[in-house]
Enzyme design. Structure first.
Site, short mmCIF file in Angstrom:
data_model
loop_
_atom_site.label_atom_id
_atom_site.label_comp_id
_atom_site.label_asym_id
_atom_site.label_seq_id
_atom_site.Cartn_x
_atom_site.Cartn_y
_atom_site.Cartn_z
N SER A 18 70.76 81.49 84.85
CA SER A 18 70.98 81.85 83.45
C SER A 18 70.81 83.35 83.19
O SER A 18 71.45 83.90 82.28
CB SER A 18 70.00 81.08 82.55
OG SER A 18 68.66 81.39 82.87
N ASP A 192 61.37 85.78 76.20
CA ASP A 192 60.66 84.53 75.96
C ASP A 192 59.65 84.21 77.06
O ASP A 192 59.18 83.09 77.18
CB ASP A 192 61.65 83.37 75.83
CG ASP A 192 62.56 83.23 77.05
OD1 ASP A 192 62.33 83.94 78.05
OD2 ASP A 192 63.49 82.40 77.02
N HIS A 195 63.32 84.92 80.38
CA HIS A 195 64.61 85.59 80.33
C HIS A 195 64.45 87.04 79.85
O HIS A 195 63.43 87.41 79.29
CB HIS A 195 65.56 84.81 79.40
CG HIS A 195 65.80 83.41 79.85
ND1 HIS A 195 65.08 82.34 79.36
CD2 HIS A 195 66.67 82.91 80.77
CE1 HIS A 195 65.51 81.23 79.95
NE2 HIS A 195 66.46 81.55 80.81
#
Length: 242
Positions: A18, A192, A195
């Site tokens: 991601s 967070d 990320h």
């Protein structure tokens, strides 16, 4: 009709989880690379949110193949896995990959790239970044699960990535170490706890460019500058085989 050759853009491929997938968002590190390399090469995002190195190894031959002529003009590939591999086995068994297997998977990814015509000197491994456990624990709580990653564990996987890159003859960007170097507050690089924040994206592109620039510095500007196009006979400028 004049004969001309198809214009082929060289490619930089970003392969990862991601943190790579989201890199094309506004101010993302992938978007910044694409901006810097406009008219020189395509930056291709092959980020797959939630994936680990085991799944990446299986999937890679479907993404890059030496039999595909479009894959013969790759100037660099970034390999950015580990943030999911290093998840705690007891809390996140679906994504967790044992440390030794993670190392072997990275080396297998290197071998697969080599077999597809991407030599080891074109591969740049990127380690997982550090984890800010208090922030990530809050994210986990919102999903109804306990903390499933530890910074110390991410560090073990980062070290394994560095070692695997060395064994493969590839360069490595050790984010886990660099972001915490000299006791700096690495939390500003994370949105967070896991990320990247905007500052984290800037950090990645700054350090990655230092490695990547030598691989792309010789790439020519593709197609003529507009001021050099012959306005009376544009075909002579635009259909030339450069």
């Amino acid at each position: 009709m004049s004969k001309f050759t198809t214009v082929v853009w060289p490619k930089v491929i970003l392969f990862g989880d991601s943190i790579t997938q989201f890199s094309f968002q506004a101010n993302g590190w992938g978007a910044e690379l694409a901006n810097r390399l406009a008219r020189k090469c395509d930056v291709v995002n092959r980020g797959l949110s939630g994936y680990n190195s085991r799944w990446a190894k299986i999937l890679l031959p479907r993404l890059i193949s030496g039999q595909n002529s479009a894959d013969n003009n790759i100037v660099a590939v970034t390999v950015f896995f580990g943030a999911n591999d290093s998840a705690l086995e007891d809390e996140n068994p679906q994504q967790h990959i044992p440390l030794q297997e993670y190392s072997e998977n990275l080396k297998e990814i290197s071998r697969l790239l080599t077999s597809a015509g991407v030599s080891a000197d074109k591969v740049i491994f990127i380690t997982p970044p550090p984890i800010h456990e208090p922030a990530w624990e809050k994210e986990c709580a919102l999903k109804g699960c306990p903390l499933n990653r530890h910074n110390s564990m991410a560090g073990q996987y980062a070290l394994a990535c560095v070692q695997a890159a060395g064994q493969c003859g590839s360069e490595v960007l050790d984010l886990w170490t660099l972001m915490q170097k000299d006791g700096k507050d690495y939390t500003v690089y994370l949105s967070d706890g896991l990320h990247l924040s905007e500052k984290g994206n800037q950090f990645v592109v700054q350090h990655l460019w230092g490695i990547l620039e030598s691989r792309v510095s010789e790439l020519p500007f593709i197609l003529p500058y507009w001021g050099d196009v012959d306005a009376k006979s544009p075909e002579s400028s635009l259909l030339c085989n450069q």
